[in-house]
Design a protein around this motif. Structure first.
Motif, mmCIF file in Angstrom:
data_model
loop_
_atom_site.group_PDB
_atom_site.id
_atom_site.type_symbol
_atom_site.label_atom_id
_atom_site.label_comp_id
_atom_site.label_asym_id
_atom_site.label_seq_id
_atom_site.Cartn_x
_atom_site.Cartn_y
_atom_site.Cartn_z
ATOM 1 N N SER A 83 1.072 -0.823 -0.075
ATOM 2 C CA SER A 83 -0.648 0.326 -0.433
ATOM 3 C C SER A 83 0.468 0.930 -0.042
ATOM 4 O O SER A 83 0.168 2.358 0.405
ATOM 5 C CB SER A 83 -0.879 0.057 1.355
ATOM 6 N N GLY A 84 2.091 1.127 -1.178
ATOM 7 C CA GLY A 84 2.789 2.507 -0.961
ATOM 8 C C GLY A 84 3.559 3.148 0.313
ATOM 9 O O GLY A 84 3.965 4.224 0.628
ATOM 10 N N ILE A 85 3.375 1.892 1.857
ATOM 11 C CA ILE A 85 4.374 3.285 3.347
ATOM 12 C C ILE A 85 5.180 3.157 2.473
ATOM 13 O O ILE A 85 6.599 1.987 1.372
ATOM 14 C CB ILE A 85 3.871 2.183 4.175
ATOM 15 N N VAL A 86 6.487 3.845 3.054
ATOM 16 C CA VAL A 86 7.691 3.965 3.338
ATOM 17 C C VAL A 86 8.424 3.246 4.259
ATOM 18 O O VAL A 86 7.759 3.545 6.054
ATOM 19 C CB VAL A 86 7.924 5.263 3.606
ATOM 20 N N THR A 140 4.912 8.017 -3.382
ATOM 21 C CA THR A 140 4.238 6.977 -2.278
ATOM 22 C C THR A 140 3.209 6.417 -2.848
ATOM 23 O O THR A 140 2.316 5.232 -3.218
ATOM 24 C CB THR A 140 3.965 7.036 -0.879
ATOM 25 N N ALA A 141 1.885 7.406 -3.339
ATOM 26 C CA ALA A 141 0.964 7.720 -4.495
ATOM 27 C C ALA A 141 1.104 6.454 -5.683
ATOM 28 O O ALA A 141 0.017 5.669 -5.716
ATOM 29 C CB ALA A 141 0.059 8.535 -4.458
ATOM 30 N N VAL A 142 2.585 6.993 -6.640
ATOM 31 C CA VAL A 142 2.005 5.745 -7.574
ATOM 32 C C VAL A 142 2.772 4.084 -7.036
ATOM 33 O O VAL A 142 2.004 3.620 -7.841
ATOM 34 C CB VAL A 142 3.703 6.399 -7.991
ATOM 35 N N THR A 179 6.765 14.303 -12.463
ATOM 36 C CA THR A 179 4.856 13.941 -12.269
ATOM 37 C C THR A 179 4.882 12.883 -11.896
ATOM 38 O O THR A 179 5.517 11.824 -12.715
ATOM 39 C CB THR A 179 4.704 14.519 -13.892
ATOM 40 N N ASP A 180 3.133 13.122 -12.221
ATOM 41 C CA ASP A 180 3.176 10.958 -11.186
ATOM 42 C C ASP A 180 3.104 10.287 -12.943
ATOM 43 O O ASP A 180 3.678 9.089 -12.176
ATOM 44 C CB ASP A 180 1.491 11.490 -11.042
ATOM 45 N N ALA A 181 2.916 11.386 -13.762
ATOM 46 C CA ALA A 181 3.329 10.207 -15.202
ATOM 47 C C ALA A 181 3.964 9.699 -15.584
ATOM 48 O O ALA A 181 4.510 8.842 -15.144
ATOM 49 C CB ALA A 181 2.315 10.855 -15.908
ATOM 50 N N GLN A 182 5.483 10.516 -15.117
ATOM 51 C CA GLN A 182 6.045 9.972 -15.037
ATOM 52 C C GLN A 182 7.279 9.302 -13.870
ATOM 53 O O GLN A 182 7.717 8.456 -14.939
ATOM 54 C CB GLN A 182 7.271 11.516 -15.073
ATOM 55 N N ILE A 183 6.879 9.391 -13.065
ATOM 56 C CA ILE A 183 7.364 8.035 -11.715
ATOM 57 C C ILE A 183 6.734 6.958 -12.441
ATOM 58 O O ILE A 183 7.176 5.968 -12.466
ATOM 59 C CB ILE A 183 6.708 8.534 -10.526
#
Ligand SMILES: [Zn+2]
Length: 206
Positions: free
Chosen positions: A28-31, A106-108, A68-72
């Motif tokens: 779930s994207g946690i660090v 983390t969102a991506v 950007t999100d798309a690049q990530i």
């Protein structure tokens, strides 16, 4: 058989950060900065291929916080797809270059079912002498941390020939169990597993 057993064991490995959807394990994207299982130590190695701890380190090694999100997503997607074609596994963990993380990263990662792994011990092996890296291990272990999640690089010979033998001996002498990141989290390294692509010669890493 090896891959079959991996798929069968997927349902057995769960953690607070992961949910299972049938045979798919979504993170779930946690660090992750430290291990969840007490007295474990995970030695991680950036920047080279590694036989045993496979995770994503992005496609072109950018500072993801500048993208950007798309690049990530593109950086993660290309890497995930290449690893999956070659090894037949969809990785569940990624290491952001330079440890650079923000909410977009983390969102991506979460959308891709992955957790973001950083560290609580930076050996600085890219920057200092092996003796100085060993001193960093000493200093950290002297504080008796519950767990050790160490950053190393496999692109430096002396890390393999000098620092690691020292660090492994030190950690084991202090009672740490050496494990993979997934094991140190009580989880599983891959979201799913299957046989590698049959016709790799047609696969293009573009
Ligand atoms: Zn790196």
């Amino acid at each position: 058989m090896r891959f079959a057993s991996i798929i069968l064991t997927l349902g057995l490995f769960t953690s607070a950060q992961a949910t299972t959807l049938g045979n798919i394990l979504k993170h779930s994207g946690i660090v992750i900065q430290e291990c969840a299982i007490p007295r474990t130590a995970a030695l991680t190695f950036d920047d080279g291929p590694n036989d045993y701890q496979i995770a994503s380190h992005t496609w072109t090694h950018p500072d993801l916080t500048t993208l950007t999100d798309a690049q990530i997503n593109e950086e993660m997607k290309k890497t995930d797809e290449a690893i999956e074609a070659i090894l037949g596994v969809r990785v569940a963990y990624m290491r952001p270059p330079y440890g650079a993380v923000n909410a977009n990263v983390t969102a991506v990662a979460k959308a891709r079912g992955q957790d973001v792994v950083i560290w609580n011990l930076d050996s600085q092996d890219w920057n200092v002498t092996p003796a100085e890296s060993e001193a960093i291990y000493n200093t950290t272990v002297a504080t008796n941390p519950s767990t050790v999640l160490a950053l190393n690089h496999e692109t430096y010979n002396t890390t393999a020939t000098e620092v690691l033998p020292y660090a492994i001996k030190l950690l084991q002498s202090r009672g740490y169990k050496l494990v993979t990141v997934a094991e140190c989290m009580g989880s599983y390294p891959y979201q799913w597993a299957h046989l590698p692509a049959r016709n790799l010669s047609s696969y293009k890493c573009t």
